[in-house]
Every structure is written in C-alpha cells, then in structure tokens.
Write a protein that holds these residues in place. Structure first.
Motif, PDB file in Angstrom:
ATOM      1  N   ILE A 112       0.759  -0.745   0.173  1.00 20.46           N
ATOM      2  CA  ILE A 112       0.090  -0.249   0.186  1.00 20.46           C
ATOM      3  C   ILE A 112       0.974   1.504   0.128  1.00 20.46           C
ATOM      4  O   ILE A 112       1.073   1.422   1.335  1.00 20.46           O
ATOM      5  N   THR A 114       2.380   4.941  -0.449  1.00 22.44           N
ATOM      6  CA  THR A 114       1.644   6.556  -0.192  1.00 22.44           C
ATOM      7  C   THR A 114       2.680   7.350  -0.512  1.00 22.44           C
ATOM      8  O   THR A 114       3.751   6.796  -0.910  1.00 22.44           O
ATOM      9  N   GLY A 137      -2.169   2.113  -4.120  1.00 21.19           N
ATOM     10  CA  GLY A 137      -2.490   2.154  -3.127  1.00 21.19           C
ATOM     11  C   GLY A 137      -3.298   2.863  -3.123  1.00 21.19           C
ATOM     12  O   GLY A 137      -4.614   2.513  -4.750  1.00 21.19           O
ATOM     13  N   ASP A 138      -4.038   3.867  -2.499  1.00 22.35           N
ATOM     14  CA  ASP A 138      -5.537   5.170  -2.536  1.00 22.35           C
ATOM     15  C   ASP A 138      -5.148   5.656  -3.878  1.00 22.35           C
ATOM     16  O   ASP A 138      -4.145   6.526  -4.320  1.00 22.35           O
ATOM     17  N   PHE A 139      -5.972   4.872  -5.118  1.00 29.33           N
ATOM     18  CA  PHE A 139      -6.051   5.509  -6.049  1.00 29.33           C
ATOM     19  C   PHE A 139      -6.407   7.174  -6.048  1.00 29.33           C
ATOM     20  O   PHE A 139      -6.369   7.403  -7.359  1.00 29.33           O
ATOM     21  N   THR A 140      -6.856   6.938  -5.371  1.00 29.32           N
ATOM     22  CA  THR A 140      -7.503   8.863  -5.256  1.00 29.32           C
ATOM     23  C   THR A 140      -6.623   9.803  -4.673  1.00 29.32           C
ATOM     24  O   THR A 140      -6.824  11.009  -4.761  1.00 29.32           O
ATOM     25  N   ALA A 141      -5.562   9.065  -4.163  1.00 27.88           N
ATOM     26  CA  ALA A 141      -4.572   9.851  -3.181  1.00 27.88           C
ATOM     27  C   ALA A 141      -3.783  11.299  -4.274  1.00 27.88           C
ATOM     28  O   ALA A 141      -2.976  10.595  -5.423  1.00 27.88           O
TER      29      ALA A 141
END
Length: 220
Positions: A112, A114, A137-141
C-alpha cells in the motif's frame, strides 16, 4: 502463448504478474547496470523479484528493505547483499557505498504505497538517480512531499512502472529460459501452496507476512 510442457505451471504461473513486474522494475524501469547500488523498498512478491532483477543486472549492492525478518532473510537468499528494516538504514548504507552520493536507484514495491514512501525513495537516490514506483495504494490519493528544488537541481528522475515495462509476448519466454538455466528463481519464491478451500488461509498468511508467494493448486 502456450507454456512449454517441460516447465511446472505451479512455478511459471508467477510470471503472470509478480516476477515480470519486479524484475522489469529493476532491469527496464530503473535500468540497473553493473556496479550500481540499488534499494528495493518492500519485499513481497514484486519486491523479491526486483531484488532478483537488480542482482542479475550486475548491481554491486542490492539493499532490501522490509520490517518483516522472514522477508529480509529470503531477500538475502535471492540476491540482496544487505537487508534492513527501514529506509533510513537503507539510505545510510547506500551513502556509505557511494561516497555520500546515494543509491543509483530506489524501487518502491510497498503493498500500500503512499506519497511518503515515494518521497523516501527520491531522497535516497543520488544526483541523476532514478526512483521507480510500481506499488499501488489509494488510487485517489494525491501529493508526494518531495523538494522541487532537489528534483530539479539534482536532476532526479521519478518513474512509474506498469508490469515492469515488460512485454508479456516476449519477456515471459525469456524468463522461462532464465528459469531453466537457474538464473531466475521461481520455485524458491513459493512459500506455501493451498487448495481451493484454503484460499482464506492464504490471504491471512499474506497479511501476516508469512509468504513471499502463496500458490493455489486446483489439483489438490
């Protein structure tokens, strides 16, 4: 493409993603060369193959980074020259090996990923070095806390890497030949096999850091 009959499917199935992504991240995206110092951040299924790729490409120093002791041990068995728990340790080691300059490349394969992971990789490389990001990781980050001055004035390169910039039609066949010759380890990546009704245990073992790769066998 048909897999040759003389290679075991339980091993070459790993070429479908993890091996090509990790190997290619080192060989294609980071463009590791003989004598290089390379940091691999995260020793999972992709990271362990970035270690193999960097070693195969001739890196003098391959520094594996993972908080899990088992994964650090496996990394040293499969090509890492050093294995440490944190990027702070890896960065210091790389500077020791390069007269204070830093690693030639740092490859981010954290499960994941960042922005902080990416920033640590960029900080660890030398002038004109390459930070490769193949973890997700978070695709929207959004946002990576790196110094724009450092990026520009040190001419560092930040490179995304999808499937290690590999071509499945040609590279998988080449990797099969490397496996046949013993230059690419596949059997050693498989920590445990599972039957179909043990899939939940496989996921749990993955989250617990017990596997490099777990393989589901449909014939069990």
């Amino acid at each position: 493409m048909k897999v040759p009959d003389d290679v075991p499917l339980a091993s070459v199935c790993l070429l479908g993603c993890a091996v090509g992504t990790g190997w290619g991240a080192a060989v294609n995206s980071a463009q590791v060369r003989p004598g290089h110092t390379v940091i691999v951040m995260g020793i999972g299924g992709i990271g362990i193959n970035a270690v193999q790729g960097a070693a195969h490409a001739g890196a003098s120093n391959v520094i594996a980074v993972d908080p899990v002791a088992f994964k650090r041990e496996k990394a040293k068995e499969l090509g890492a020259t050093h294995a440490v728990e944190s990027m702070a340790e890896a960065t210091e080691l790389a500077r020791q090996f390069t007269n204070g300059q830093g690693a030639d490349s740092a490859i981010v394969t954290v499960g994941i990923t960042t922005g902080e992971h990416v920033a640590q990789a960029v900080s660890a490389i030398r002038k004109a070095g390459t930070a490769v990001v193949t973890g997700l990781g978070d695709f929207t980050a959004v946002g990576v806390p790196i110094s724009l001055g450092e990026l520009t004035l040190f001419q560092k390169r930040l490179q995304g890497s999808l499937y290690g910039q590999s071509n499945a039609n040609t590279d998988i066949l080449g990797q099969i030949e490397l496996y046949r010759s013993g230059a690419l380890k596949l059997d050693e990546l498989i920590t445990r096999t599972y039957s179909l009704d043990e899939v939940a245990q496989g996921y749990q073992d993955m989250h617990d850091g017990l596997n490099l790769r777990g393989v589901v066998r449909f014939d069990r």
